[in-house]
Design an enzyme around this catalytic site. Structure first.
Site, PDB file in Angstrom:
ATOM      1  N   ARG A 176       0.853  -1.187   0.000  1.00  0.00           N
ATOM      2  CA  ARG A 176       0.000   0.000   0.000  1.00  0.00           C
ATOM      3  C   ARG A 176       0.890   1.239   0.000  1.00  0.00           C
ATOM      4  O   ARG A 176       1.679   1.443   0.912  1.00  0.00           O
ATOM      5  CB  ARG A 176      -0.919   0.010   1.235  1.00  0.00           C
ATOM      6  N   SER A 182     -12.496  -3.629   1.588  1.00  0.00           N
ATOM      7  CA  SER A 182     -12.624  -2.978   2.893  1.00  0.00           C
ATOM      8  C   SER A 182     -14.098  -2.782   3.241  1.00  0.00           C
ATOM      9  O   SER A 182     -14.889  -2.346   2.399  1.00  0.00           O
ATOM     10  CB  SER A 182     -11.921  -1.610   2.887  1.00  0.00           C
ATOM     11  N   LYS A 233      -3.766   5.795   8.502  1.00  0.00           N
ATOM     12  CA  LYS A 233      -4.774   6.058   7.474  1.00  0.00           C
ATOM     13  C   LYS A 233      -5.601   7.250   7.933  1.00  0.00           C
ATOM     14  O   LYS A 233      -6.527   7.110   8.724  1.00  0.00           O
ATOM     15  CB  LYS A 233      -5.639   4.829   7.235  1.00  0.00           C
TER      16      LYS A 233
END
Length: 211
Positions: free
Chosen positions: A40, A109, A138
């Site tokens: 990511r 998600s 995040k």
């Protein structure tokens, strides 16, 4: 149905991994017991994702660990990754599945009960459920759901699930008690002085739960 070991799922963060780099962090984590590694990097373009992903695939080769790419369909395909993970605001799941084909793993998600119930098990292989806790890795995450919320979403969700959001080694028991199939961690491994030892600590706790 694809066989997936979601028990210990590492999500790489380029900033937290800066001391060792994402590739070396992943190698160390897999040596310590990580079963899945997700690439990511929200700031990387597709070309850079492909370069990093190919280096990760090389270092994970023969380990049995799976490589998942976050969001970038083109990169996942070019790398020959094991899977793709997408969020609710990204490409929709039928389009993603059509692009990556039937064999690649697809993760999604999920943050609410409605989203958990809407997961299509014919398209999606696993759900990332959370955030369990608020997490600085995040910035735009949704409201934390806690372990009670995790348990509710896991019960509703028709596919395997991995908990995410501020999780550490000490949370392993609570994650599995909630019914999740594993936990995804970022800062509990990335950015630690010894990523292999940090992973081993989590893996040891998982083994205690599994017996």
């Amino acid at each position: 149905m694809k066989h997936l070991d979601l028990s210990l799922y590492l999500v790489l963060d380029p900033d937290l991994c800066a001391a060792f780099g994402m590739v070396e962090t992943a190698r160390a984590a897999v040596a310590g017991g990580a079963k899945i590694v997700q690439l990511r990097d929200k700031r990387a373009d597709t070309a850079r994702m492909i370069d990093t992903g190919r280096a990760l695939r090389a270092v994970l080769s023969g380990s049995g660990a799976r490589l998942i790419v976050n969001d970038d369909v083109e990169a996942a395909i070019a790398i020959g990754a094991d899977g793709l993970h997408i969020g609710q605001e990204d490409i929709d799941t039928p389009t993603a599945r059509a692009r990556i084909g039937p064999d690649m793993i697809l993760g999604l998600s999920v943050e609410t009960e409605a989203l958990a119930a809407a997961v299509d098990p014919d398209i999606v292989d696993y759900a990332g459920i959370g955030p369990v806790f608020a997490t600085p890795t995040k910035a735009d995450h949704k409201e934390p759901i806690g372990f009670a919320g995790l348990a509710r979403l896991v019960r509703i969700c028709p596919v395997a699930s991995v908990a995410i959001g501020g999780l550490k080694a000490a949370h392993v028991g609570d994650v599995f008690a909630a019914g999740a199939d594993g936990l995804a961690v970022v800062s509990a491994i990335c950015g630690t002085p010894d990523p292999e030892a940090a992973t081993r600590d989590i893996a040891r706790n998982i083994k205690k739960v599994y017996g």
